[in-house]
Design an enzyme around this catalytic site. Structure first.
Site, mmCIF file in Angstrom:
data_model
loop_
_atom_site.group_PDB
_atom_site.id
_atom_site.type_symbol
_atom_site.label_atom_id
_atom_site.label_comp_id
_atom_site.label_asym_id
_atom_site.label_seq_id
_atom_site.Cartn_x
_atom_site.Cartn_y
_atom_site.Cartn_z
ATOM 1 N N LEU A 154 -4.905 61.402 26.738
ATOM 2 C CA LEU A 154 -5.461 60.161 27.294
ATOM 3 C C LEU A 154 -4.415 59.497 28.160
ATOM 4 O O LEU A 154 -3.299 59.271 27.705
ATOM 5 C CB LEU A 154 -5.851 59.186 26.177
ATOM 6 C CG LEU A 154 -7.122 59.415 25.369
ATOM 7 C CD1 LEU A 154 -7.200 58.375 24.252
ATOM 8 C CD2 LEU A 154 -8.346 59.308 26.264
ATOM 9 N N HIS A 155 -4.778 59.183 29.401
ATOM 10 C CA HIS A 155 -3.823 58.443 30.225
ATOM 11 C C HIS A 155 -4.477 57.585 31.296
ATOM 12 O O HIS A 155 -3.838 56.708 31.861
ATOM 13 C CB HIS A 155 -2.822 59.402 30.884
ATOM 14 C CG HIS A 155 -3.402 60.167 32.045
ATOM 15 N ND1 HIS A 155 -4.211 61.261 31.875
ATOM 16 C CD2 HIS A 155 -3.291 59.981 33.379
ATOM 17 C CE1 HIS A 155 -4.574 61.724 33.061
ATOM 18 N NE2 HIS A 155 -4.034 60.965 33.985
ATOM 19 N N ARG A 156 -5.752 57.814 31.601
ATOM 20 C CA ARG A 156 -6.392 57.067 32.692
ATOM 21 C C ARG A 156 -6.461 55.575 32.356
ATOM 22 O O ARG A 156 -6.840 55.191 31.245
ATOM 23 C CB ARG A 156 -7.802 57.584 32.926
ATOM 24 C CG ARG A 156 -7.858 59.028 33.357
ATOM 25 C CD ARG A 156 -8.131 59.174 34.814
ATOM 26 N NE ARG A 156 -8.018 60.564 35.219
ATOM 27 C CZ ARG A 156 -7.552 60.960 36.387
ATOM 28 N NH1 ARG A 156 -7.138 60.067 37.257
ATOM 29 N NH2 ARG A 156 -7.479 62.244 36.706
ATOM 30 N N ASP A 209 -8.942 63.143 29.659
ATOM 31 C CA ASP A 209 -9.390 62.471 30.876
ATOM 32 C C ASP A 209 -8.602 62.987 32.083
ATOM 33 O O ASP A 209 -8.592 62.372 33.139
ATOM 34 C CB ASP A 209 -9.299 60.949 30.749
ATOM 35 C CG ASP A 209 -7.907 60.453 30.350
ATOM 36 O OD1 ASP A 209 -6.936 61.251 30.400
ATOM 37 O OD2 ASP A 209 -7.784 59.270 29.986
#
Length: 378
Positions: A220-222, A298
């Site tokens: 997850l990074h967005r 993502d």
């Protein structure tokens, strides 16, 4: 001899530039290529690990820009890169992907009348709230030669008024790197056992390595997923429920870790069925994905890599700039709605998948690019 400046800035670029630099050495004797690292990704220890694992030569020029807002970072790259362009007087600047370094260096080159080449052109999510989408669109408009990874990208560029003679369908350099690196992938068992040993008695490697169930990989990074506390809490809540069935191996970006803490979800990372890792190298990540039951992400690049590996991928977004991974690959868009995620994970348990090879995802994209580039520059 033509002089080419190749730009790399952030981790997603590394996997794209590696096969290009290799092919330039082997297939383009008429080109003098220099590698410029903007330093947009400023974790230098991790940079070094990626460069070593991917066999990327040391940068000829380092701008050491570091972090900042999108505007600050883009402006600083432009300021520092302009000095490089003035000193080097290149015939061409090659940019890859869609990060801030991509648009910044393309803009400097275009304003100075230097030809721009964009590798991985034409991808579109149709979501202009994504900074990467803005970078893609503008870079393509500035570019003189555009290399695309899938045929749908040609139509995207045509619709935006870009002449087809500027566009070349070359294939996917990310898959070049994956296929080249696969024999050296670090076994998931090694990465998981090492992480559990560092965690002490809190984590048991057997939880993640049981042959009957396996594990899921999560990234997850967005900003759309981690910056909104409501979205983040909902995501982590459903994932915490699902990890009772399928444990999670979670390489956590430092910014994501901070957002999890700010949202009051720190205990998620302490769950005995969630293995939170620091950022890991490419070969470690490749090993984890290759042996995973499913990947939840993502990330755009992971959608492509899981397709090539034949691993189910659930993309935690409402759109993708890589539709071929859905049409011909192993990817399913599930968004962030808990019920959709639960249903998709249930369905995954009943699926058997094999590696997929869309057209020109064959390990030879960089060679096609460099042969065409040498001819075009002549």
């Amino acid at each position: 001899m033509k002089k080419l400046l190749c730009i790399v800035g952030a981790r997603p670029n590394f996997m794209k530039i590696a096969p290009i630099m290799r092919a330039l050495r082997e297939d383009a004797p008429g080109i003098e290529a220099k590698l410029v690292h903007t330093g947009q990704h400023y974790d230098y220890a991790m940079n070094e690990a990626f460069f070593l694992q991917l066999e990327i030569p040391a940068p000829d020029i380092s701008l050491e820009v570091g972090s900042g807002s999108h505007a600050q970072q883009t402006a600083e790259i432009m300021k520092r890169f302009e000095t490089v362009v003035d000193a080097e007087q290149p015939d061409c600047v090659l940019v890859v992907g869609d990060v801030n370094s991509t648009i910044a260096c393309a803009l400097v080159a275009a304003k100075k009348g230097i030809r721009v080449v964009h590798v991985e052109a034409g991808l579109r999510s149709r979501d202009r709230s994504m900074p990467e989408e803005i970078n893609r669109i503008l870079t393509d408009q500035l570019s003189d030669r555009l290399y695309v990874t899938e045929r749908e990208a040609i139509g995207n560029l045509r619709a935006e008024g870009i002449a087809e003679e500027r566009v070349v369908f070359a294939g996917n350099v990310m898959i070049d790197t994956l296929l080249h690196s696969l024999p050296r992938a670090i076994a998931a068992r090694h990465t998981i056992e090492q992480a559990c040993a560092l965690a002490g008695s809190e984590k048991d490697a057997d939880t993640f390595l049981r042959a009957d169930r396996g594990y899921a990989v999560l990234t997850l990074h967005r900003p759309s997923n981690v910056d909104d506390p409501t979205v983040l809490v909902n995501l982590l809540t459903v994932l915490e429920q699902q990890c009772q069935e399928l444990p999670l191996v979670f390489p956590v970006h430092p910014r994501t870790r901070a957002k999890i803490s700010e949202a009051g979800c720190g205990p998620f990372l302490e769950n005995s069925r969630v293995l939170a890792l620091p950022p890991i190298g490419y070969l470690e990540m490749l090993g984890l994905m290759k042996e995973a039951r499913v990947v939840l992400t993502d990330s755009g690049g992971l959608q492509e890599e899981t397709t090539a590996l034949g691993v189910p991928c659930l993309t935690l977004r409402e759109n993708t700039e890589r539709p071929i991974t859905i049409e011909q690959g192993t990817n399913t868009l599930v968004g962030v709605e808990p019920d959709r995620i639960r249903l998709a994970l249930t369905n995954i348990a009943e699926q058997a998948m094999s590696p997929r090879q869309p057209e020109y995802w064959d390990g030879a994209a960089a060679q096609r690019i460099c042969r065409d580039l040498a001819e075009w520059l002549r």
